[in-house]
Design an enzyme around this catalytic site. Structure first.
Site, short mmCIF file in Angstrom:
data_model
loop_
_atom_site.label_atom_id
_atom_site.label_comp_id
_atom_site.label_asym_id
_atom_site.label_seq_id
_atom_site.Cartn_x
_atom_site.Cartn_y
_atom_site.Cartn_z
N GLU A 1 0.84 -1.14 0.03
CA GLU A 1 -0.39 -0.12 -0.11
C GLU A 1 0.76 1.24 0.15
OE1 GLU A 1 -4.31 -1.09 2.21
OE2 GLU A 1 -2.61 -0.44 3.21
N CYS A 2 0.77 2.38 -0.93
CA CYS A 2 1.59 3.32 -0.80
C CYS A 2 2.69 3.46 -0.54
CB CYS A 2 0.73 4.13 0.50
SG CYS A 2 1.11 6.05 -0.46
N GLY A 3 3.81 3.35 0.39
CA GLY A 3 4.50 3.50 -0.12
C GLY A 3 5.21 2.30 -0.26
N THR B 1 -1.49 -0.24 -4.96
CA THR B 1 -1.69 0.63 -5.25
C THR B 1 -1.55 1.57 -3.58
OG1 THR B 1 -4.27 1.37 -4.90
CG2 THR B 1 -3.89 -0.56 -3.48
#
Length: 438
Positions: A327-329, A428
């Site tokens: 997720e993200c990072g 994502t």
């Protein structure tokens, strides 16, 4: 019986986080079992709440979480607790057009749960005018009750007297005033506050905040404003199921943003969470059957991640037979490369084919509703997940992978495809909070 109080403000930057953290520690010093809760999707403040009390924090989000899940989480959070302090995100009434009671604002929680509000007013640059603001809050929504006011960042005792007199003459109780003091501010960076675990002197700073609140505010009066609550049992059905029985969780200064309610639910569901550190060049433990790379600050450690050969090789071996989600990072690290703030390109794991950059910053912020396009770590194809996106990095090369999800904003307007998926690997920029059951 557990008591609860919401701490709100007219806007971000009013000082409610410092007031909340100081009050949490001040009440804990009195032997009161107190827990902090953050309204909305902020994943940094719960860490400060936990540091102040020694008790795990929690997010309650009226947009991302269906009301029965909010009730369920609150009921669990109240067990064995004397006092819940719920800190508002942004301004008290700020949210989106998500339907009645589903805006994401702290005001939704006040209406749903019947919890009154302690209003923190930054009175710098005004005096009697603060009363007009307070009166506006009292009358804006009759179902959200203002129980009292904290005057914050006052310039002098005379400033306090003028502001207090005007507010009290309007019929609102002032429980104290905090004088302006730069030493009470918390350090910040591009995603908000520097996290509690990274603060170089977190204990002394929290003690300083508690000392300030004890000397400036009437703690007994504040405690009397809190109301007893008896939360309904609710339902955990909108929780996200654990992605495995033993979940390897990347956990260090580069990977930090795991919502407390997710980890707690996964453990309650019988899963074991096993931490490992990519920055220490550790691979996900081999006895685990799923790997989760949370968000965080990989852009600050891109060189170290690129040099973590055992981590990268071990993650690739793991992903050959078991699911890996970022997720993200974590999504940024799953890609081919990451460009840091100085424009230097660093090789990442390459388990997905996209590339990201932090060199040219563009803020992406908002609620997201994602429809999963295939089975995976977050659920089955077609499952709708609600969550949040907050990052400054951008995708510079979309790569060649299948999309992970189709996403819409908080009002349901389509945004497009998000993330990537290749074999057992998915990722994502979207942080998942809860599922949609209806």
């Amino acid at each position: 019986m557990t008591k609860a109080l919401i701490i709100g403000a007219p806007r971000s930057g009013s000082g409610k986080t410092s007031v909340t953290i100081g009050l949490l520690r001040a009440f804990a010093r009195r032997g009161i079992r107190v827990r902090g809760i953050k309204s909305g999707p902020d994943y940094i403040d719960p860490g400060f709440h936990q540091a102040a009390t020694g008790i795990a924090g929690l997010n309650l989000d009226s947009w991302a979480m269906e009301p029965p899940l909010v009730q369920h989480l609150l009921a669990n959070a109240a067990e064995g607790i004397d006092l819940l302090l719920i800190e508002s995100a942004m301004g008290l009434f700020d949210g989106i057009a998500g339907g009645e009671g589903r805006t994401g604002s702290a005001a939704d929680l006040s209406r749903l749960l019947g919890i009154p509000v302690l209003l923190v007013l930054d009175i710098s640059g005004q005096s009697q005018t603060a009363a007009a603001v307070a009166v506006g809050f009292r009358h804006y929504d009759q179902n959200v009750r203002m129980a009292g006011v904290v005057l914050n960042r006052a310039g002098s005792e005379r400033h306090v007297r003028l502001s207090r007199a005007a507010i009290e003459s309007a019929g609102l109780s002032v429980v104290g005033a905090v004088l302006r003091d730069s030493m009470l501010s918390l350090p910040e960076r591009h995603l908000g506050l520097v996290q509690a675990t990274e603060h170089p002197a977190i204990e002394s700073h929290i003690d300083r905040l508690a000392d300030a609140m004890e000397s400036a505010l009437d703690l007994d009066a504040i405690l009397s404003l809190a109301v007893s609550i008896a939360p309904e049992a609710g339902s955990p059905s909108a929780h996200l199921s654990p992605p495995g029985q033993r979940i390897a969780i990347a956990s260090d200064a580069a990977f930090t943003f795991l919502y407390p309610h997710l980890g707690h639910h996964w453990r309650q569901a019988g899963a074991e969470l096993v931490a490992f550190s990519p920055l220490a060049d550790e691979a996900p433990p081999g006895h685990c059957d799923a790997c989760w790379l949370p968000g965080g600050y990989p852009e600050l450690f891109a060189g170290r991640i690129a040099a973590a050969h055992k981590f990268r090789a071990g993650l690739a071996d793991f992903a050959a037979t078991r699911p890996v989600h970022g997720e993200c990072g974590g999504y940024m690290v799953l890609g081919e490369s990451l460009e840091d703030a100085e424009g230097q390109r660093h090789t990442m794991t390459g388990l997905l084919s996209h590339s990201t950059s932090f060199a040219t910053r563009k803020m992406n912020l908002g609620y997201r509703q994602a429809t999963l396009l295939s089975d995976g770590a977050l659920g089955r194809a077609g499952q709708v997940i609600r969550g949040h996106e907050f990052h400054y990095a951008r995708v510079t090369d979309a790569g060649r992978d299948e999309a992970f999800a189709a996403i819409a904003d908080g009002t349901g307007s389509p945004i497009g495809l998000s993330g990537g998926r290749r074999a057992l690997v998915s990722g994502t920029f979207f942080h998942a909070i809860a599922a949609v059951t209806g």
